[in-house]
Scaffold this active site. Sequence first.
Site, PDB file in Angstrom:
ATOM      1  N   SER A 169      -9.465  30.379  58.874  1.00 63.29           N
ATOM      2  CA  SER A 169      -8.254  31.369  59.128  1.00 63.29           C
ATOM      3  C   SER A 169      -7.328  30.604  59.866  1.00 63.29           C
ATOM      4  CB  SER A 169      -8.571  32.684  59.553  1.00 63.29           C
ATOM      5  OG  SER A 169      -7.329  33.368  59.957  1.00 63.29           O
TER       6      SER A 169
ATOM      7  N   TYR B 209     -12.287  37.334  66.268  1.00 61.69           N
ATOM      8  CA  TYR B 209     -12.314  36.599  64.861  1.00 61.69           C
ATOM      9  C   TYR B 209     -11.818  35.268  65.166  1.00 61.69           C
ATOM     10  CZ  TYR B 209     -10.374  36.285  59.980  1.00 61.69           C
ATOM     11  OH  TYR B 209      -9.973  35.831  58.890  1.00 61.69           O
TER      12      TYR B 209
ATOM     13  N   LYS C  75     -13.854  31.936  63.815  1.00 61.64           N
ATOM     14  CA  LYS C  75     -13.123  31.008  62.915  1.00 61.64           C
ATOM     15  C   LYS C  75     -12.913  29.775  63.235  1.00 61.64           C
ATOM     16  CE  LYS C  75     -12.869  33.650  59.093  1.00 61.64           C
ATOM     17  NZ  LYS C  75     -14.079  33.454  58.021  1.00 61.64           N
TER      18      LYS C  75
END
Length: 275
Positions: free
Chosen positions: A152, A165, A169
């Site tokens: 991402s 997150y 990532k």
Amino acid sequence: MSKLQGKVALISGSGRGIGRAIALKLASEGARVVVNDLDAEPGNAVAAEIKAMGGEAIAVNGSVTEAGFADRFVDGAIEQFGGLDIIVNNAGYTWDSTIQKMSDEQFQAMLDVHLVAPFRIMRAASEPIRVMAKREAEAGREVFRKVVNVSSIAGLYGNAGQASYSSAKASLIGLTRTMCKEWGRYKVNVNCVAFGLINTRLTQPIETQQKTIDVAGRDIKVGVQPQMLEAMGRMIPLGRGGTPEEAADAVYLFCAPESNYISGQVIVAGGGLLI
């Protein structure tokens, strides 16, 4: 002939959204697909959809974070289709909080699904890939395999409220580049696609009441405030969020034979958004 004719593809988290679009795209190019979803119903539905369009598919459903899942996933491909050519590590979700409100469980959950699960799937695939690559080399054949890890722009640039997150990532990019170096001798291209805003159920506009999804018994809030989506749309040079099909096309670029000499790379599929 379709460019992925006869290839066998594992795609985690492929019962909905981006994963479903990837499964349909690779199947449309001739790949035989092992579908996976946390819930059996959508996973089975995508496998049936591929069969209905004349392709071959099975579903190996369940959580990618469960002990033993990776072996079951890889074994499904080899037992059903006799090989393994493409791995797309796509499964995941977001569970956001600012750092002062984030629990250890919340941080670890993001690492487990976005980093540990891809590691386990690649580890489970390592011995079959080694054996197949050795056999092909002895026969004087050069056969390329593909791994595409889904990251991402949050993993590249960070994002407020997503310490867990973003960390997972970003770490996945490090794993990608390491596996590029470890598996190059086996003719495996290992690359990464970092998505920007893609319009899925996870990024749907929040209306009067925020929706939730059930993940392993946890109610996880999904959606984005409409004003935030509007602001993001203005920041994207192409003027809008991407579709799941456009996201799948980016993954396909790394699965096609034209990418045989590309490895260890990260491309951003974000409509030009670079911060």
